[in-house]
Motif scaffolding. Structure first.
Motif, short mmCIF file in Angstrom:
data_model
loop_
_atom_site.label_atom_id
_atom_site.label_comp_id
_atom_site.label_asym_id
_atom_site.label_seq_id
_atom_site.Cartn_x
_atom_site.Cartn_y
_atom_site.Cartn_z
N VAL A 4 -7.30 -15.08 -20.43
CA VAL A 4 -8.27 -15.24 -19.34
C VAL A 4 -8.46 -16.72 -19.01
CG1 VAL A 4 -10.70 -14.95 -18.73
CG2 VAL A 4 -9.46 -13.07 -19.82
N ILE A 5 -8.56 -17.55 -20.04
CA ILE A 5 -8.73 -19.00 -19.82
C ILE A 5 -7.50 -19.58 -19.12
CG2 ILE A 5 -8.86 -21.23 -21.00
CD1 ILE A 5 -10.47 -19.73 -23.21
N LEU A 6 -6.32 -19.22 -19.61
CA LEU A 6 -5.09 -19.77 -19.02
C LEU A 6 -4.93 -19.35 -17.57
CD1 LEU A 6 -2.77 -19.11 -22.08
CD2 LEU A 6 -3.47 -21.36 -21.23
N ARG A 7 -5.27 -18.11 -17.24
CA ARG A 7 -5.18 -17.64 -15.86
C ARG A 7 -6.15 -18.41 -14.97
NH1 ARG A 7 -3.30 -12.92 -14.01
NH2 ARG A 7 -1.59 -13.45 -15.42
N LEU B 70 -16.74 -14.87 -22.13
CA LEU B 70 -17.62 -13.87 -22.73
C LEU B 70 -16.91 -12.53 -22.68
CD1 LEU B 70 -20.34 -13.16 -23.97
CD2 LEU B 70 -21.22 -12.79 -21.65
N ASP B 71 -16.49 -12.06 -23.83
CA ASP B 71 -15.67 -10.86 -23.97
C ASP B 71 -16.54 -9.73 -24.53
OD1 ASP B 71 -13.91 -8.86 -24.73
OD2 ASP B 71 -12.68 -10.14 -26.01
N VAL B 72 -16.85 -8.75 -23.68
CA VAL B 72 -17.61 -7.58 -24.11
C VAL B 72 -16.61 -6.49 -24.46
CG1 VAL B 72 -19.33 -5.84 -23.48
CG2 VAL B 72 -19.60 -8.20 -22.72
N GLY B 73 -16.29 -6.38 -25.74
CA GLY B 73 -15.29 -5.42 -26.19
C GLY B 73 -15.91 -4.19 -26.81
N ASN C 91 -18.57 -23.40 -16.88
CA ASN C 91 -18.05 -22.24 -16.14
C ASN C 91 -17.90 -21.08 -17.11
OD1 ASN C 91 -16.72 -20.48 -14.42
ND2 ASN C 91 -15.42 -22.07 -13.53
N LEU C 92 -18.62 -19.98 -16.86
CA LEU C 92 -18.57 -18.82 -17.75
C LEU C 92 -17.69 -17.75 -17.14
CD1 LEU C 92 -19.76 -17.60 -20.40
CD2 LEU C 92 -21.50 -16.51 -18.96
N LEU C 93 -16.76 -17.22 -17.95
CA LEU C 93 -15.84 -16.17 -17.50
C LEU C 93 -16.19 -14.90 -18.27
CD1 LEU C 93 -12.54 -18.28 -17.77
CD2 LEU C 93 -14.11 -18.11 -15.83
N PRO C 94 -17.03 -14.03 -17.71
CA PRO C 94 -17.47 -12.83 -18.43
C PRO C 94 -16.64 -11.61 -18.04
CG PRO C 94 -18.94 -13.24 -16.59
CD PRO C 94 -17.81 -14.21 -16.46
N PHE C 95 -16.22 -10.84 -19.04
CA PHE C 95 -15.47 -9.63 -18.73
C PHE C 95 -15.76 -8.56 -19.77
CE2 PHE C 95 -12.61 -12.05 -21.45
CZ PHE C 95 -12.11 -11.10 -22.32
N ALA C 96 -15.48 -7.32 -19.39
CA ALA C 96 -15.66 -6.17 -20.28
C ALA C 96 -14.36 -5.37 -20.31
CB ALA C 96 -16.81 -5.29 -19.80
#
Length: 310
Positions: A299-302, A6-9, A74-79
């Motif tokens: 982000v996914i690869l990391r 989840l990319d909050v750009g 699994n949710l990876l949320p970032f801003a």
């Protein structure tokens, strides 16, 4: 494992759902986008307005529902920059967490550049040698260069297409004096960091990621996205320089009629083109190859790397 990023750009909130396994290429399963344009929902201090916070909460809640529907494990949320640089960013994050349960992780500018670089390195492989990677977002320009998966230099500059459009180009079409002033500003900011990268030596392969570069490449003759991920696409500086004066004379509505240009991104296209052309010129790059992977894939690869090493 089904992962969701989840990319909050600064321009959009983008949920990318992938089926991912260690050592394998992440396979896209679903993409959900909402044009939030946080960069345009700021007050005079640069803080996110009350209306902006309300829209962000609602958009994150909607994305969360989609992630549940798609079976995300699994949710990876970032801003990124819009939240990172807002004076009330911490309060906004607290509000989002309280009302949605989503704990947005704020990436620093250099971290954005490093993760985007990782994605490009994995896409092009070791045979691409020293990579130079450029990424124009809504709020910032990321630059990274290196031989390995961790770049030797990674920087972020406040030269995003949305930010610059709002601050420097109020007219539609823009006043040519404003365009010239923005061109000077962009070149001054980029020139300050060229030495950091030139000391590393000339890149073997120069690449660009994300929507602004993809639209500029399409405008300058690259293949349509419908032709697939693996088609070679590049943006040539000479072609971009021919388009710049034309873009400067167009309204946003006229730009939206150009090949590959979306209605939502059309107002920002000129500012993005000025940044792209300046970076290519100052770094002496004749052509940039477009990389299909960018920050979200990084982000996914990391995360997959961390799971494999755990």
């Amino acid at each position: 494992m089904r992962l969701g990023v989840l990319d909050v750009g600064s321009n959009t909130v983008h949920l990318l759902v992938v089926d991912a396994h260690g050592g394998a290429r992440p396979i896209p399963a679903y993409s959900h986008k909402a044009e939030l344009r946080l960069a345009e929902l700021l007050d005079a201090r640069g803080a996110i307005t009350g209306a902006g916070v309300e829209r962000l909460v609602a958009t994150v809640r909607e994305a969360l529902d989609v992630a549940e529907d798609k079976g995300v494990e699994n949710l990876l949320p970032f801003a990124t920059s819009a939240v990172r640089e807002a004076p009330n960013g911490a309060a906004v994050l607290t509000r989002v967490a309280a009302e949605t349960g989503v704990d947005l992780q704020v990436l620093s500018g250099p971290d954005e550049a490093r993760l985007t670089f990782l994605a490009a390195r994995r896409w092009f492989g070791w045979s691409s040698g020293r990579l130079l990677v450029l990424d124009i977002g809504g709020g910032s320009l990321e630059l990274a260069c290196g031989h390995d998966e961790e770049p030797d230099a990674a920087l972020s500059l406040p030269l995003g297409a949305g930010r610059l459009t709002g601050s420097w180009l109020p007219g539609d079409p823009p006043d040519l004096a404003d365009v010239r002033a923005l061109r000077r500003h962009v070149r001054t900011e980029i020139a300050r960091v060229v030495g950091t990268f030139s000391r590393l030596g000339a890149p073997d392969h120069a690449v660009a990621t994300s929507k602004t570069f993809k639209q500029l490449a399409r405008l300058c003759g690259a293949a349509r996205s419908a032709e697939g991920l693996y088609v070679h696409r590049e943006l040539r500086r000479a072609a971009l320089q021919e388009w710049l004066p034309k873009l400067a004379e167009m309204t946003a509505e006229q730009r939206a009629e150009l090949p590959g240009v979306s209605l939502g991104r059309a107002p920002q296209l000129l500012a993005g083109a000025l940044v792209a052309e300046a970076a290519m010129d100052l770094f002496d790059v004749e052509a940039l190859e477009i990389c299909p992977w960018a920050l979200r894939e990084g982000v996914i690869l990391r995360r997959l790397d961390h799971l494999r090493s755990a």
